[in-house]
Structure formats: C-alpha cells, structure tokens
Design an enzyme around this catalytic site. Structure first.
Site, PDB file in Angstrom:
ATOM      1  N   GLU A  46       0.805  -1.219   0.000  1.00 53.85           N
ATOM      2  CA  GLU A  46       0.000   0.000   0.000  1.00 53.85           C
ATOM      3  C   GLU A  46       0.837   1.267   0.000  1.00 53.85           C
ATOM      4  O   GLU A  46       0.303   2.363  -0.212  1.00 53.85           O
ATOM      5  CB  GLU A  46      -0.944  -0.016   1.205  1.00 53.85           C
ATOM      6  CG  GLU A  46      -2.041  -1.070   1.072  1.00 53.85           C
ATOM      7  CD  GLU A  46      -3.000  -1.098   2.246  1.00 53.85           C
ATOM      8  OE1 GLU A  46      -2.643  -0.581   3.316  1.00 53.85           O
ATOM      9  OE2 GLU A  46      -4.107  -1.640   2.088  1.00 53.85           O
ATOM     10  N   GLU A  77       7.444 -22.061   7.742  1.00 57.48           N
ATOM     11  CA  GLU A  77       7.968 -21.239   8.836  1.00 57.48           C
ATOM     12  C   GLU A  77       9.187 -21.868   9.510  1.00 57.48           C
ATOM     13  O   GLU A  77       9.869 -21.208  10.286  1.00 57.48           O
ATOM     14  CB  GLU A  77       6.885 -20.966   9.872  1.00 57.48           C
ATOM     15  CG  GLU A  77       6.447 -22.164  10.671  1.00 57.48           C
ATOM     16  CD  GLU A  77       5.481 -21.778  11.792  1.00 57.48           C
ATOM     17  OE1 GLU A  77       5.503 -22.472  12.812  1.00 57.48           O
ATOM     18  OE2 GLU A  77       4.733 -20.791  11.635  1.00 57.48           O
TER      19      GLU A  77
END
Length: 209
Positions: A46, A77
C-alpha cells in the site's frame, strides 16, 4: 490499540531509525510467516499508491513465498535455508532496514532472516507479541506488543495480528510523513490509478494550492 498506545515512545525510536535508513537511500523490508507475513506484505503493497514511492522501496517477505499469501505452505515457517536465500536474493545490505514480525517470537524462518540480515550489515527490528523471545533478542532493536492470550487460543490473527497491523501502519505512515510524502494530513503524492482516485487527487491538489 491500548497495548500499542502504551509503547508509543518505543515505536518512535523505531520510526527514527527507519526514517534515517530511507532518507539515506536504503530500503525497508518486512519479514514474517502466516498472519504476520501477510500484514507486512499488505503494508508494503500500500505504500506505492498511497505515498507515490517506488515498489522496491518497501518490500514484504513471507515464509513460503507468494503462494503463502493466499494459502498456508506446510513447514514454510521452519525453513531456515529458504529464509537465508530470500535475504540473499534481495541483496539486503548495510543500507537497508528489516522489520521482523512474529506473534510467538520463536519462528525459525523469521529469526534466521534477522540473523542473516545482521550478518549483511542491515539494521534489524524485531516485533513480537510475547516478551523475552529469541526474535527480540537477535534483532538490533525490538519491541513487544504484549497482547496476552487470544480469545480463540492460539489464533494469532486476532489480538496479536490486530496490534501488529496498527503498529506497522504507524511506522510506515509516520516515516512517509517525515520523508515529505504527506502534506497537511493529505496524500499529496498519491498515485491516481482509477477514476475515484483521480477525482480525489484533484481535490487534494486544489486543497494544497
């Protein structure tokens, strides 16, 4: 929000450090897995339309790669080799800043990326929702968003994720204000990519003229 508010002075220290990095031509990276990784990518994605900065200035990295943005990638992970490879592929170096976000503060991928980035000379910042974690100890600077137990046990997309989202918004927005990408509380450098935003951009320009 209250948890974040309590540590505003610590967040201000992070902001100053990030600002100095970007002001001097460096880049900002977010790293995380699962919810934390997605929130970093959201904030990074953004920045270009909101503040008119290049896409390569703020970059999000998630364990498991782009596939993990939409779907969980098994064992991603825990893959420390992939973490080091991601760091190397992006040529993270002494001019850059890496923010590692993890609710538990124990995720091997996230910790390995921080260690690799530090080896490369980058400034590293750790953000965890648990105190006294390895993530906080391996980073140059760290803060704890101590949101405590989740209403749905173990579901860190809830309180932990919400606090992380607020914190990342604070960091990126204030840094962009300091870089001159905001004027009078308006998105002066916004990129108008559709009709709605073109209209908004016109109104902003008129307000600032």
């Amino acid at each position: 929000a209250y948890i974040v508010e309590k540590i505003i002075p610590e967040i201000e220290i992070l902001i100053e450090s990030i600002y100095e990095t970007l002001k001097n031509g460096g880049r900002l990276f977010y790293i995380g897995s699962g919810t934390s990784g997605r929130l970093g990518i959201l904030d990074a994605s953004e920045c270009p339309p909101t503040f008119g900065v290049p896409h390569e200035l703020v970059v999000g990295i998630i364990a498991g790669g782009d596939t993990a943005i939409r779907k969980a990638v098994e064992n991603a992970e825990d893959d420390t080799v992939a973490a080091e490879a991601a760091c190397d592929a992006l040529t993270i170096g002494p001019d850059d800043c890496l923010i590692a976000v993890g609710a538990s503060g124990r995720t091997p991928y996230t910790i390995a990326t921080v260690i690799r980035a530090r080896q490369k000379g980058a400034l590293t910042i750790g953000i965890s929702n648990n105190p006294d974690t390895r993530l906080l100890s391996v980073a140059d600077i760290s803060i704890c968003l101590d949101t405590g137990a989740e209403a749905l046990a173990g579901s860190t997309r809830l309180a932990a994720g919400t606090a992380q989202k607020i914190c990342l918004n604070l960091l990126s927005t204030q840094v962009m204000v300091m870089l001159g990408r905001v004027k009078n509380g308006l998105m002066s450098e916004m990129v108008p990519r559709n009709e709605k935003l073109r209209h908004r951009k016109t109104e902003i320009d008129q307000a600032l003229s």
